[in-house]
Structure formats: structure tokens, C-alpha cells
Write an enzyme that holds these catalytic residues in place. Sequence first.
Site, mmCIF file in Angstrom:
data_model
loop_
_atom_site.group_PDB
_atom_site.id
_atom_site.type_symbol
_atom_site.label_atom_id
_atom_site.label_comp_id
_atom_site.label_asym_id
_atom_site.label_seq_id
_atom_site.Cartn_x
_atom_site.Cartn_y
_atom_site.Cartn_z
ATOM 1 N N ARG A 1 -51.106 -83.947 67.793
ATOM 2 C CA ARG A 1 -51.701 -83.532 69.071
ATOM 3 C C ARG A 1 -51.677 -82.008 69.165
ATOM 4 O O ARG A 1 -50.584 -81.408 69.193
ATOM 5 C CB ARG A 1 -50.915 -84.099 70.258
ATOM 6 N N GLU B 1 -42.555 -92.065 80.354
ATOM 7 C CA GLU B 1 -43.427 -92.949 79.593
ATOM 8 C C GLU B 1 -43.019 -92.972 78.120
ATOM 9 O O GLU B 1 -42.793 -91.936 77.522
ATOM 10 C CB GLU B 1 -44.866 -92.419 79.721
ATOM 11 N N GLU C 1 -51.695 -79.870 71.377
ATOM 12 C CA GLU C 1 -51.517 -79.538 72.797
ATOM 13 C C GLU C 1 -50.579 -78.348 72.917
ATOM 14 O O GLU C 1 -49.516 -78.343 72.291
ATOM 15 C CB GLU C 1 -50.848 -80.704 73.538
ATOM 16 N N SER D 1 -48.102 -96.599 75.773
ATOM 17 C CA SER D 1 -49.360 -96.891 76.461
ATOM 18 C C SER D 1 -50.025 -98.035 75.725
ATOM 19 O O SER D 1 -50.057 -98.026 74.487
ATOM 20 C CB SER D 1 -50.304 -95.698 76.395
ATOM 21 N N ARG E 1 -40.974 -83.063 76.410
ATOM 22 C CA ARG E 1 -41.538 -84.393 76.106
ATOM 23 C C ARG E 1 -42.553 -84.360 74.977
ATOM 24 O O ARG E 1 -42.975 -85.398 74.496
ATOM 25 C CB ARG E 1 -42.282 -84.948 77.330
ATOM 26 N N HIS E 2 -43.009 -83.168 74.624
ATOM 27 C CA HIS E 2 -44.137 -83.075 73.700
ATOM 28 C C HIS E 2 -43.788 -82.384 72.394
ATOM 29 O O HIS E 2 -43.044 -81.417 72.368
ATOM 30 C CB HIS E 2 -45.289 -82.309 74.370
ATOM 31 N N ARG F 1 -39.637 -90.383 71.429
ATOM 32 C CA ARG F 1 -39.280 -90.507 72.851
ATOM 33 C C ARG F 1 -38.367 -91.700 73.091
ATOM 34 O O ARG F 1 -37.470 -91.633 73.936
ATOM 35 C CB ARG F 1 -40.542 -90.659 73.705
HETATM 36 P P1 ATP Z 1 -48.227 -87.865 77.893
HETATM 37 O O1 ATP Z 1 -49.078 -88.201 79.082
HETATM 38 O O2 ATP Z 1 -46.762 -87.986 78.157
HETATM 39 O O3 ATP Z 1 -48.597 -86.561 77.243
HETATM 40 P P2 ATP Z 1 -50.011 -89.575 76.448
HETATM 41 O O4 ATP Z 1 -50.546 -90.341 77.597
HETATM 42 O O5 ATP Z 1 -50.825 -88.506 75.825
HETATM 43 O O6 ATP Z 1 -48.541 -88.984 76.797
HETATM 44 P P3 ATP Z 1 -50.460 -91.628 74.543
HETATM 45 O O7 ATP Z 1 -51.637 -90.934 74.009
HETATM 46 O O8 ATP Z 1 -50.666 -92.820 75.354
HETATM 47 O O9 ATP Z 1 -49.549 -90.598 75.345
HETATM 48 O O10 ATP Z 1 -49.456 -91.920 73.311
HETATM 49 C C1 ATP Z 1 -48.639 -93.073 73.223
HETATM 50 C C2 ATP Z 1 -47.164 -92.692 73.191
HETATM 51 O O11 ATP Z 1 -46.933 -91.664 72.243
HETATM 52 C C3 ATP Z 1 -46.635 -92.111 74.489
HETATM 53 O O12 ATP Z 1 -46.257 -93.121 75.377
HETATM 54 C C4 ATP Z 1 -45.453 -91.322 74.020
HETATM 55 O O13 ATP Z 1 -44.318 -92.149 73.811
HETATM 56 C C5 ATP Z 1 -45.889 -90.797 72.694
HETATM 57 N N1 ATP Z 1 -46.394 -89.418 72.780
HETATM 58 C C6 ATP Z 1 -47.605 -89.015 73.221
HETATM 59 N N2 ATP Z 1 -47.763 -87.695 73.121
HETATM 60 C C7 ATP Z 1 -46.608 -87.227 72.569
HETATM 61 C C8 ATP Z 1 -46.160 -85.923 72.173
HETATM 62 N N3 ATP Z 1 -46.945 -84.862 72.296
HETATM 63 N N4 ATP Z 1 -44.923 -85.809 71.620
HETATM 64 C C9 ATP Z 1 -44.132 -86.895 71.471
HETATM 65 N N5 ATP Z 1 -44.508 -88.147 71.811
HETATM 66 C C10 ATP Z 1 -45.720 -88.327 72.350
#
Ligand code: ATP
Length: 522
Positions: free
Chosen positions: A279, A442, A281, A445, A287-288, A496
Site C-alpha cells: 500500500r 479493524e 499510503e 474486511s 496501524r499502517h 495487526r
Molecule cells: P484501514 O482502513 O485501517 O487503512 P483498509 O480498510 O485499507 O484498512 P483492507 O484493505 O480492508 O484495509 O485490508 C484488509 C486488512 O488488512 C485490514 O483489516 C488490516 O488488518 C490489514 N491492513 C490494511 N492496510 C494495512 C496497512 N497499511 N498496514 C498493515 N495492515 C493493514
Amino acid sequence: MEESTATTSKKAAKKAEAKRAAELAAATANVTLQDDAAAESYGARPAVFSHGAEEVDICSLNESHVDKTVIVRAWLQNSRVQSAKMGFLELRKGANWSIQGIVMASEEEPVVSRPMVKWVMGINPESFVAVEAKCYLVASAPSMLGMTLAVANKPIVNFSDDVPPAGNVVEAEKSTIPAASMLTHLDNIAMHKRSPVQQAIADIRIEVKKPFRSYLEERGFKEFEPPCLIGAASEGGGNVFRLPYFGEEAFLAQSPQFYKQFEIAGGRERVFSIGPVFRAEISNTARHMTEFTGLDLEMEVRESYTEVRDVLEGVLLHIFRGIQERCANEVATVRAVYPSEPFLLPEPGKEVRLTFAEAQKLLREEGPAEFANVRDDEDMSTPQEKALGEVVRSKYNTDFFVVDKFPETARPFYAKIDETAAPIGDGVSVTNAFDFFARNQEILSGGQRINDAVELEARIRAKGVDPESAGIKEYLAVFRSVGVPPHGGGGIGLDRVVAWYLGLPSVHLAAYYPRTPKRLSP
Ligand code: ATP
């Protein structure tokens, strides 16, 4: 903060080193290395041990080894000179297994000479040694470590990737053992990993991955490997890494979503994958990360998408219960450094599953005043998720729960709309899609996906995406090329799960080599 922390840590290490050197010099002032009767019993060279001596892991030493000669291989944690004839050693292996030993000069066989005592006492901490009353230095450490084990096992005080200005003093430095920042830890990766707390976290991580695989395999799921390199930023262009690819452009996969669905279209019925997810981002949060490990599954649905929700809930409960049963020591090791409340699990049959509308109602009625007006048709913010977790914990006594039936405005185009449910808020449809939460955050998903090509194209258009755009066109083509069974799945963030189960202050602590916008090494 980083600089001053590191400086304090270096000062302490220098002081300790000077003290050791002075002790050693005083105790061994009159020792010469000539005519050493024990010359064959030590040295910085390949070890020569007695035949028949048993190799034993430090953690396996027990009463059965009393009076026997054993060989151990370990890190020299510490040593202390008592006199020219005697010294104490501490040897460590694994997370936190250590033994103490005495080196004492003796003229009886096997001879231990004063030069041997001197040599052993001069070995630098964190060197690797092999010992059988004889002592051999296998791999030497420098005289001054970048970070000592004591510092490595303190809670990390600062997770920022920015090097702070000099003179910025952190609270934890006032302790006798200074704590270090994540940057110092990553700059000293071997010592970071040798700390009992990181060893315990790494072992718990394995205990999440292993049962994920075995639980699913027992239920007929088959593993597959989706590609990391892809030709189009199919799931939204914003947070995708781009790289040159033989004169073209390639992208790093943001999730295995489309490929899991291709497996279902390809007749694999139930699949899972464990692998890296990327990602791009600029999210400097606890969390990321820019790369994390995804635990993903996808399965055919027979009657209801709740079959998918149940499998995902089942596998996570199995993982959490497994950690409680098999990793009590590791969890205690982590809690000694990062204190947290025990992770509360629902009793079997009392799992908490709220609809999105129920969760928002709970927030409005029992959450903090600032959330008194949250709407049923708008996605939850991170502070809202945290507040909801608090309410659920006090009301239902669990840190793990499901929020189901998200509004379509909060989900991607492939989420299946529940045609039987009444719209919420300002007439927004709800989906058969859910998130799972652990300790207010979270971790997953998932949901049912659209399996009909016509319906899928309509949703793609409704979301303002061009069905002819790169990646989407090929995705849609798969659904047009064959009949695809109803299906659903979910994606879990492994890092996570580990971090929030343990109540760690950052997901970066759960990754072996965390990747952030400013950190690509080690
Ligand atoms: P968030 O809203 O917290 O950024 P997301 O909605 O982008 O997460 P999803 O795309 O649904 O997350 O990804 C599925 C799972 O992957 C999430 O529930 C989370 O556990 C994990 N996840 C997502 N983005 C990250 C990240 N940047 N770093 C670590 N774990 C992540």
C-alpha cells in the site's frame, strides 16, 4: 529524541566496557600466556570437543545432565571477573533461556589455566561461543555494541521515522536503562531481534500463521499464490506502487482480491493465500505499513454469505484460543515489556455480531457525546471504531467482534448488495459485507462478492469507474467468460492480529522488517 537516546545508550555501553576492561586488567596483571597447559582447550578457532559429550540446548538442560559433560552453544550475555583464577559467565540462547557458569583455574585434568580464565573473561558480550569446559570463540562481537540487550528489551519510546532534533530528551531516559527509539532498534536489527520480547512476538506470529493454514486445510481450502506484480492498479489508483517494467509500467498488488475470485471462477471452490500486500499510503500511523502480510481466503457460498462470515470468525477464534493455550510464556514475556489487559474472547455461542446500523445506534446511545449524531449511512472513522470497541467491551465482555451489513457507500464495487434488507439512512443500500475488530481496531474486511457479470458492470458504473479501464476490463471479462458461483471471502492483516492481540503500541513491532514511507531498510 533518537540521537539523545542513542547517545545515552552509547555512553552507558562505553562505561560498562571500560569497567570490564579495568576489572580484567587488574585481575590478570601477572598472568602470562606462555607455557599454557590448557592451550588446547580454548581459542578463537573451530571447536574440538570430546567424543561422546552430548550437545544440549540451554533450555533442555535438566537433572539428567548432572555429572555429565555436555556441550552448549550460545551467546555470551555477560561475564564478571572475580580474580585471576576465577570468573562468572552468563550464556544465553533463544528468547530468554540463560545459564550461569564459573571458569576456575585448576591444575587437575581437564586443566584450566590462568591464561584460559583471562581469555574467556575477555570475550565481548553477544559473541557466539561453544563450551564444554573447554571454551571456543565461534563468532566475535565488537567491544562496543550499538544497542545492548537490556536496552533492546525495554519498551520502544518513539515510533517516528523522523530523526528528531538533538537535545530532545525522552522521559524513559531517566530510567537507569535507557529506552531506545524504533529507529535505533532498526539500526541495530540483530540486537532488536535477540531481545526476549521480539523473540516472543516472532514466535506468536508463527502461531497465528500456522493455525490459519491448518484450520482452513482441514475444511477443504486449497492454498495458492497470487502475483505481486500486476499490470494495472485495479483496486483504485491512489495507493499503488508503480515501477518500470521493460519499458512499460507495473504495479505492486494492493490485495489478492481479484486473483482469489479468479480461483473461484476457475473451479477451486475454497482457496486461501498468505503473502505480501503493498500500500503506497503516506500513513505514518501505528496501524499502517507500506507492506504487510495478508491472510486471505475466498469460498463458494451455498445458501448464505454467513457461511463465509462463520469460517472467518471460526479461524480467528481458533487462532486466538491457540495463542492462549500454546503461547502463555511468550505472551507473559511480551506483557512484561508492553503491559496489556488480557484479550477477552466471547464464550462459544455468544459471539458478538452487530449490524452496522446497530453499531452506530450503540455509539449514539452509549458512546462518547461527540458521536451522539453518527449516521447509519456513513463509514466509521477510526476514533468511532475505537469508541465502539470500548462500548462493546464493557457491554459484552469481549475484545473480538463483528460489524456486518456495511452501507454500500463504505464498500468497493464488488461488494454484494443485500436486496432483501431495507435501505438505511438516506435510502442507502446495505451490503453483505463486514469488518472484524480486535481491541477496538479493524483486523479484517470481508463479505460476499458480486458473481454476475451484468450486476457487476452496473455496480462498477454506479461507483463511477469505467468498465473499460485497465484491470477492470480484464476482471469483468472473467465473469463474462464463464458462470461464476456465488462466493465471498475476507482479508486479515497478520501484523495487526498479532499487534492488537498483544496490545502493542504499534503494528511495526509485529513485523519482522517494518516498511514505512521513510524506511526501506534493513
Ligand atoms: P484501514 O482502513 O485501517 O487503512 P483498509 O480498510 O485499507 O484498512 P483492507 O484493505 O480492508 O484495509 O485490508 C484488509 C486488512 O488488512 C485490514 O483489516 C488490516 O488488518 C490489514 N491492513 C490494511 N492496510 C494495512 C496497512 N497499511 N498496514 C498493515 N495492515 C493493514
